[in-house]
Write an enzyme that holds these catalytic residues in place. Sequence first.
Site, PDB file in Angstrom:
ATOM      1  N   GLY A 127       0.840  -1.196   0.000  1.00  0.00           N
ATOM      2  CA  GLY A 127       0.000   0.000   0.000  1.00  0.00           C
ATOM      3  C   GLY A 127       0.871   1.240   0.000  1.00  0.00           C
ATOM      4  O   GLY A 127       2.054   1.185   0.343  1.00  0.00           O
ATOM      5  N   HIS A 137       0.331   8.851   1.904  1.00  0.00           N
ATOM      6  CA  HIS A 137       0.852  10.172   1.592  1.00  0.00           C
ATOM      7  C   HIS A 137       2.312  10.265   1.998  1.00  0.00           C
ATOM      8  O   HIS A 137       3.097  10.966   1.389  1.00  0.00           O
ATOM      9  CB  HIS A 137       0.050  11.170   2.421  1.00  0.00           C
ATOM     10  CG  HIS A 137      -0.339  12.384   1.666  1.00  0.00           C
ATOM     11  ND1 HIS A 137      -0.825  13.491   2.274  1.00  0.00           N
ATOM     12  CD2 HIS A 137      -0.307  12.677   0.354  1.00  0.00           C
ATOM     13  CE1 HIS A 137      -1.080  14.405   1.365  1.00  0.00           C
ATOM     14  NE2 HIS A 137      -0.786  13.922   0.204  1.00  0.00           N
ATOM     15  N   ALA A 139       4.345   7.509   3.145  1.00  0.00           N
ATOM     16  CA  ALA A 139       5.162   6.301   3.200  1.00  0.00           C
ATOM     17  C   ALA A 139       4.708   5.293   2.151  1.00  0.00           C
ATOM     18  O   ALA A 139       3.623   5.409   1.592  1.00  0.00           O
ATOM     19  CB  ALA A 139       5.034   5.677   4.587  1.00  0.00           C
ATOM     20  N   VAL A 176       4.302   1.061   1.975  1.00  0.00           N
ATOM     21  CA  VAL A 176       4.317  -0.108   2.859  1.00  0.00           C
ATOM     22  C   VAL A 176       4.591  -1.342   1.998  1.00  0.00           C
ATOM     23  O   VAL A 176       3.918  -1.585   0.998  1.00  0.00           O
ATOM     24  CB  VAL A 176       2.989  -0.255   3.619  1.00  0.00           C
ATOM     25  CG1 VAL A 176       2.991  -1.513   4.478  1.00  0.00           C
ATOM     26  CG2 VAL A 176       2.757   0.975   4.509  1.00  0.00           C
ATOM     27  N   LYS A 198       6.919  -0.302   6.800  1.00  0.00           N
ATOM     28  CA  LYS A 198       6.548   1.050   6.387  1.00  0.00           C
ATOM     29  C   LYS A 198       7.836   1.823   6.177  1.00  0.00           C
ATOM     30  O   LYS A 198       8.614   2.014   7.120  1.00  0.00           O
ATOM     31  CB  LYS A 198       5.669   1.686   7.473  1.00  0.00           C
ATOM     32  CG  LYS A 198       5.159   3.054   7.112  1.00  0.00           C
ATOM     33  CD  LYS A 198       3.977   3.419   8.008  1.00  0.00           C
ATOM     34  CE  LYS A 198       3.536   4.842   7.784  1.00  0.00           C
ATOM     35  NZ  LYS A 198       2.287   5.161   8.481  1.00  0.00           N
ATOM     36  N   ASP A 255      -6.606  10.021  12.610  1.00  0.00           N
ATOM     37  CA  ASP A 255      -6.656   9.788  11.157  1.00  0.00           C
ATOM     38  C   ASP A 255      -7.396   8.474  10.895  1.00  0.00           C
ATOM     39  O   ASP A 255      -6.964   7.658  10.085  1.00  0.00           O
ATOM     40  CB  ASP A 255      -5.239   9.777  10.568  1.00  0.00           C
ATOM     41  CG  ASP A 255      -5.231   9.884   9.038  1.00  0.00           C
ATOM     42  OD1 ASP A 255      -6.255  10.337   8.472  1.00  0.00           O
ATOM     43  OD2 ASP A 255      -4.220   9.507   8.432  1.00  0.00           O
TER      44      ASP A 255
HETATM   45  P1  ATP Z   1      -1.592   8.099   5.029  1.00  0.00           P
HETATM   46  O1  ATP Z   1      -1.503   8.745   3.681  1.00  0.00           O
HETATM   47  O2  ATP Z   1      -2.986   7.676   5.399  1.00  0.00           O
HETATM   48  O3  ATP Z   1      -0.925   8.889   6.142  1.00  0.00           O
HETATM   49  P2  ATP Z   1       0.703   6.440   5.357  1.00  0.00           P
HETATM   50  O4  ATP Z   1       1.672   6.996   4.388  1.00  0.00           O
HETATM   51  O5  ATP Z   1       0.878   6.831   6.792  1.00  0.00           O
HETATM   52  O6  ATP Z   1      -0.789   6.741   4.910  1.00  0.00           O
HETATM   53  P3  ATP Z   1      -0.193   3.807   6.015  1.00  0.00           P
HETATM   54  O7  ATP Z   1      -1.596   4.312   6.103  1.00  0.00           O
HETATM   55  O8  ATP Z   1       0.450   3.386   7.286  1.00  0.00           O
HETATM   56  O9  ATP Z   1       0.726   4.857   5.243  1.00  0.00           O
HETATM   57  O10 ATP Z   1      -0.166   2.595   4.994  1.00  0.00           O
HETATM   58  C1  ATP Z   1      -0.593   2.739   3.634  1.00  0.00           C
HETATM   59  C2  ATP Z   1      -1.333   1.492   3.200  1.00  0.00           C
HETATM   60  O11 ATP Z   1      -0.481   0.334   3.345  1.00  0.00           O
HETATM   61  C3  ATP Z   1      -2.588   1.161   4.023  1.00  0.00           C
HETATM   62  O12 ATP Z   1      -3.732   1.859   3.542  1.00  0.00           O
HETATM   63  C4  ATP Z   1      -2.708  -0.358   3.826  1.00  0.00           C
HETATM   64  O13 ATP Z   1      -3.323  -0.650   2.588  1.00  0.00           O
HETATM   65  C5  ATP Z   1      -1.244  -0.811   3.733  1.00  0.00           C
HETATM   66  N1  ATP Z   1      -0.762  -1.280   5.056  1.00  0.00           N
HETATM   67  C6  ATP Z   1      -0.376  -0.502   6.083  1.00  0.00           C
HETATM   68  N2  ATP Z   1       0.002  -1.229   7.146  1.00  0.00           N
HETATM   69  C7  ATP Z   1      -0.138  -2.520   6.793  1.00  0.00           C
HETATM   70  C8  ATP Z   1       0.096  -3.778   7.475  1.00  0.00           C
HETATM   71  N3  ATP Z   1       0.573  -3.823   8.710  1.00  0.00           N
HETATM   72  N4  ATP Z   1      -0.183  -4.919   6.795  1.00  0.00           N
HETATM   73  C9  ATP Z   1      -0.648  -4.870   5.528  1.00  0.00           C
HETATM   74  N5  ATP Z   1      -0.885  -3.724   4.826  1.00  0.00           N
HETATM   75  C10 ATP Z   1      -0.642  -2.564   5.448  1.00  0.00           C
END
Ligand code: ATP
Length: 339
Positions: free
Chosen positions: A47, A50, A52, A54, A69, A163
């Site tokens: 995934g 914004h 990061a 993952v 992440k 969030d």
């Molecule tokens: P945001 O833009 O919401 O701040 P972010 O950059 O902080 O996002 P995350 O929301 O932590 O990133 O993760 C992005 C995506 O990765 C999630 O929407 C999910 O689809 C996938 N993901 C995150 N953590 C996990 C996990 N532990 N296991 C499997 N998939 C995950």
Amino acid sequence: SWGTTCAEGPGRHQPTCWQPGLSPPLPSSPGTPRSIAGLYDLERTLGKGHFAVVKLARHVFTGQRVAVKVIDKSKLAGEAAGQLLQEVRCMKLVQHPNVVRLYEVIDTHAKLYLILELGDGGDMFDHIMRHEGGLAEPRAKHYFAQIVHAISYCHKLHVVHRDLKPENVVFFQEQGVVKLTDFGFSNRFQPGKMLTTSCGSLAYSAPEILLGDEYDAPAVDIWSLGVILYMLVCGHPPFQEANDSETLTMIMDCRYTIPPHVSAQCADLISRMLQRDPKQRASLEQIEGHTWLQGVDPSPASRSLLPLTSHKRVSEEEHEIILQAMMCGNIADRDTIQE
Ligand code: ATP
């Protein structure tokens, strides 16, 4: 600007934060290496958010699969870097069967890697999008009760998520549960004291956040819970107009319609969370005690075969074996490990 317009229907929602020092949204990080510190081999992308990307990863020696992440530190200015530490602090603090575990943090010059418990079933946003008109209510109830359970636990530890959205709820099919992730905007709060930082994703943000007012921290999570439950049973967000300014107006007026297929009890619970005035919003106890949520086991995860182990449950003998192994692996000396 919120960075997203919604003219083409519901899309994944990006958070915005107005703290000074936050750099513009990160693009996906092109320079992600294939392995981390020789410890984890990085595989496919699970995934992107914004801030990061993952990735699925495998521990080189044990073969254990984890989610990693990857955060590009060069793109984060001062305040945002501080927020990153907050994410790590809060995730370490919250240990609950419905919250993704943070196993370890690997900090390199350019990147920060959060090694997380791996969700094997995708996230709730994609799941909802596969169900036109929303999920059947018993299913929605099953998932929603677990999210409420996790948030109730976080609030008891005085951690507010800020969030909450379906993208941040991950499926763990093998364990048969959902878990909350992405504590990137989380913070500690003191009961009764107001917070000021405005953050979250537009479509899920409470009116008081959008106004830039001081706000009561737990109440903003309750509003987002209302949005999540609406999406679970309706299949689309309650506030989703052709552009951000119209969406903003609908949120400020708390104007949304519930389709007729939603039961009266469920509609009632949604309306108790989506209250314009934070003081009128249901508390977590009221949500947990609401008729619509009765009869559902809030935490099937607590029956999971994978117990969380506390060092207090480890016998003296086991403790000594672990200490010896850690010292042999040059992790640190005995005193430091024990501390
Ligand atoms: P945001 O833009 O919401 O701040 P972010 O950059 O902080 O996002 P995350 O929301 O932590 O990133 O993760 C992005 C995506 O990765 C999630 O929407 C999910 O689809 C996938 N993901 C995150 N953590 C996990 C996990 N532990 N296991 C499997 N998939 C995950």
